[in-house]
Design a protein around this motif. Structure first.
Motif, PDB file in Angstrom:
ATOM      1  N   THR A   5       0.840  -1.189   0.000  1.00 27.63           N
ATOM      2  CA  THR A   5       0.000   0.000   0.000  1.00 27.63           C
ATOM      3  C   THR A   5       0.878   1.243   0.000  1.00 27.63           C
ATOM      4  O   THR A   5       2.087   1.163   0.228  1.00 27.63           O
ATOM      5  CB  THR A   5      -0.904   0.034   1.247  1.00 27.63           C
ATOM      6  N   LEU A   6       0.267   2.387  -0.217  1.00 31.95           N
ATOM      7  CA  LEU A   6       1.026   3.633  -0.222  1.00 31.95           C
ATOM      8  C   LEU A   6       1.707   3.861   1.121  1.00 31.95           C
ATOM      9  O   LEU A   6       2.875   4.243   1.177  1.00 31.95           O
ATOM     10  CB  LEU A   6       0.112   4.812  -0.560  1.00 31.95           C
ATOM     11  N   SER A   7       0.999   3.599   2.205  1.00 35.13           N
ATOM     12  CA  SER A   7       1.609   3.801   3.521  1.00 35.13           C
ATOM     13  C   SER A   7       2.764   2.829   3.757  1.00 35.13           C
ATOM     14  O   SER A   7       3.764   3.181   4.383  1.00 35.13           O
ATOM     15  CB  SER A   7       0.565   3.680   4.633  1.00 35.13           C
ATOM     16  N   GLN A   8       2.649   1.609   3.251  1.00 31.89           N
ATOM     17  CA  GLN A   8       3.750   0.656   3.383  1.00 31.89           C
ATOM     18  C   GLN A   8       4.948   1.095   2.550  1.00 31.89           C
ATOM     19  O   GLN A   8       6.089   0.955   2.976  1.00 31.89           O
ATOM     20  CB  GLN A   8       3.298  -0.743   2.947  1.00 31.89           C
ATOM     21  N   LEU A   9       4.694   1.657   1.363  1.00 25.48           N
ATOM     22  CA  LEU A   9       5.783   2.134   0.521  1.00 25.48           C
ATOM     23  C   LEU A   9       6.506   3.307   1.176  1.00 25.48           C
ATOM     24  O   LEU A   9       7.724   3.408   1.108  1.00 25.48           O
ATOM     25  CB  LEU A   9       5.259   2.540  -0.857  1.00 25.48           C
ATOM     26  N   GLU A  10       5.734   4.188   1.822  1.00 24.30           N
ATOM     27  CA  GLU A  10       6.354   5.310   2.527  1.00 24.30           C
ATOM     28  C   GLU A  10       7.217   4.811   3.678  1.00 24.30           C
ATOM     29  O   GLU A  10       8.331   5.289   3.894  1.00 24.30           O
ATOM     30  CB  GLU A  10       5.283   6.272   3.030  1.00 24.30           C
ATOM     31  N   ALA A  11       6.703   3.828   4.421  1.00 27.24           N
ATOM     32  CA  ALA A  11       7.467   3.247   5.526  1.00 27.24           C
ATOM     33  C   ALA A  11       8.722   2.556   4.997  1.00 27.24           C
ATOM     34  O   ALA A  11       9.795   2.659   5.600  1.00 27.24           O
ATOM     35  CB  ALA A  11       6.602   2.267   6.312  1.00 27.24           C
ATOM     36  N   LEU A  12       8.599   1.883   3.874  1.00 23.85           N
ATOM     37  CA  LEU A  12       9.750   1.216   3.269  1.00 23.85           C
ATOM     38  C   LEU A  12      10.798   2.245   2.849  1.00 23.85           C
ATOM     39  O   LEU A  12      11.989   2.044   3.058  1.00 23.85           O
ATOM     40  CB  LEU A  12       9.317   0.381   2.066  1.00 23.85           C
ATOM     41  N   GLY A  13      10.353   3.354   2.289  1.00 18.68           N
ATOM     42  CA  GLY A  13      11.274   4.401   1.882  1.00 18.68           C
ATOM     43  C   GLY A  13      12.113   4.898   3.046  1.00 18.68           C
ATOM     44  O   GLY A  13      13.316   5.126   2.910  1.00 18.68           O
TER      45      GLY A  13
END
Length: 35
Positions: A5-13
């Motif tokens: 999800t977008l929030s997971q991608l932000e956390a991954l970043g």
């Protein structure tokens, strides 16, 4: 990674800044894919 999800991608970043090996990425993905 395509199913994150977008929030997971932000956390991954943010988490990527702390990774030192490919294992760190794999461990993060395994821990966060079920959210």
């Amino acid at each position: 990674m395509q199913s994150l999800t977008l929030s997971q991608l932000e956390a991954l970043g943010e988490a990527l800044l702390d990774f030192t090996a490919m294992e760190d990425l794999l461990n993060w993905l395994q821990a966060n894919q079920s959210e």
